[in-house]
Scaffold this active site. Structure first.
Site, PDB file in Angstrom:
ATOM      1  N   SER A  70      47.209  46.722  28.713  1.00  0.00           N
ATOM      2  CA  SER A  70      45.878  46.116  28.609  1.00  0.00           C
ATOM      3  C   SER A  70      45.111  46.702  27.430  1.00  0.00           C
ATOM      4  CB  SER A  70      45.083  46.348  29.903  1.00  0.00           C
ATOM      5  OG  SER A  70      44.699  47.708  30.000  1.00  0.00           O
ATOM      6  N   SER A  72      42.098  48.219  27.517  1.00  0.00           N
ATOM      7  CA  SER A  72      40.985  49.077  27.937  1.00  0.00           C
ATOM      8  C   SER A  72      40.833  50.341  27.107  1.00  0.00           C
ATOM      9  CB  SER A  72      41.144  49.456  29.410  1.00  0.00           C
ATOM     10  OG  SER A  72      42.237  50.335  29.584  1.00  0.00           O
ATOM     11  N   LYS A 127      43.372  56.480  30.996  1.00  0.00           N
ATOM     12  CA  LYS A 127      41.967  56.556  30.588  1.00  0.00           C
ATOM     13  C   LYS A 127      41.713  57.914  29.951  1.00  0.00           C
ATOM     14  CE  LYS A 127      41.125  52.640  32.783  1.00  0.00           C
ATOM     15  NZ  LYS A 127      40.900  51.372  32.048  1.00  0.00           N
ATOM     16  N   SER A 217      36.753  47.868  30.259  1.00  0.00           N
ATOM     17  CA  SER A 217      37.550  48.872  30.961  1.00  0.00           C
ATOM     18  C   SER A 217      37.136  48.952  32.427  1.00  0.00           C
ATOM     19  CB  SER A 217      37.385  50.245  30.302  1.00  0.00           C
ATOM     20  OG  SER A 217      38.068  51.240  31.049  1.00  0.00           O
TER      21      SER A 217
END
Length: 256
Positions: A70, A72, A127, A217
């Site tokens: 993705s 994010s 993250k 995100s």
């Protein structure tokens, strides 16, 4: 069932078959007056066990590859990046249970980490660590506040990219600085609604995570904190990018 659990089961089964054959079945074959060939299942188990064992040890205690699915973490990580994760940066953990057996270090603010999504442990997320245990975190007006102090942001320019991330073109790229002086890049989309988050305190043994692509995100702002035992390792390098072809400019790039 996770790949890690499947690998543990496969290693255990093939190892058990090879062990029993060595202690019981092979001596019986050797004593037999007739010539008995080695059973096919034993042959496969004896051949595959060392392979499964090496892969299990490498993935559990050394490094593990991940693919970024993705956007994010733009601009730090792009869709299609294949990254390497250091599995022993924060201590050696047993596979599957993630029980720490040898403490080595703790996540630091600014580290990019892979962890099991708290709401679905079978899903891996990546993250950046923003809040450490005990920190008070606020997100207001697209600005992160740590213990009441805003993180400094400096405008870099309009972001340009390619392939699956082309929808990020035109967003604002900024440099964000932690109190320690460590910097990283983030993206902000001023045309997208940004939800503020009032002050939360990170509990002991937990971490507050955010994606660098702040307006795209799904992170701790929406589902809470990440327990330490969910953290799988620290991302430290890109070994390949495959989006609309191989992008050689990404290969070998470190992750801040």
């Amino acid at each position: 069932m996770s790949f890690e659990l499947i690998l543990v089961i496969a290693t255990a089964i093939t190892g058990a078959i090879a062990y029993v054959d060595k202690l019981v079945w092979k001596p019986k074959r050797d004593r037999s007056v007739t010539t008995e060939s080695e059973p096919l299942v034993v042959e496969y188990a004896r051949s595959l066990f060392p392979v499964f064992l090496v892969v299990l040890v490498l993935r559990s205690f050394v490094v593990e590859p991940f693919r970024i699915p993705s956007g994010s973490m733009y601009p730090t990580l792009e869709i299609g990046d294949f990254i390497i994760v250091n599995k022993f940066a924060y201590g050696l953990k047993l596979p599957v249970t993630q029980t720490k057996i040898v403490p080595i270090g703790e996540p630091k603010r600014g580290d990019v980490v892979v962890f099991k999504y708290p709401k679905d442990p079978d899903v891996d997320y990546i993250k950046r660590v923003i809040g450490l245990p005990g920190d008070k975190i606020t997100y207001v007006g697209r600005t992160v506040f740590i213990n009441g102090e805003p993180l400094k942001q400096s405008y870099i320019g309009s972001y340009k990219t390619h392939g699956a991330g082309a929808n990020m073109d035109g967003t604002s790229e900024l440099s964000e600085t932690f109190p320690s002086g460590k910097k990283h890049m983030i993206l902000l989309d001023k045309d997208k609604f940004s939800q503020d988050m009032q002050t939360v305190t990170v509990p002991p043994g937990h971490y507050f995570m955010m994606g660098d692509n702040r307006d795209y995100s799904n992170d701790s702002r929406f589902w809470g904190f990440v327990p330490e035992q969910n953290i799988k390792g620290k991302a430290f390098g890109i070994w390949m990018n495959w989006d609309d072809g191989i992008h050689f400019d990404r290969i070998g790039k470190g992750i801040n």
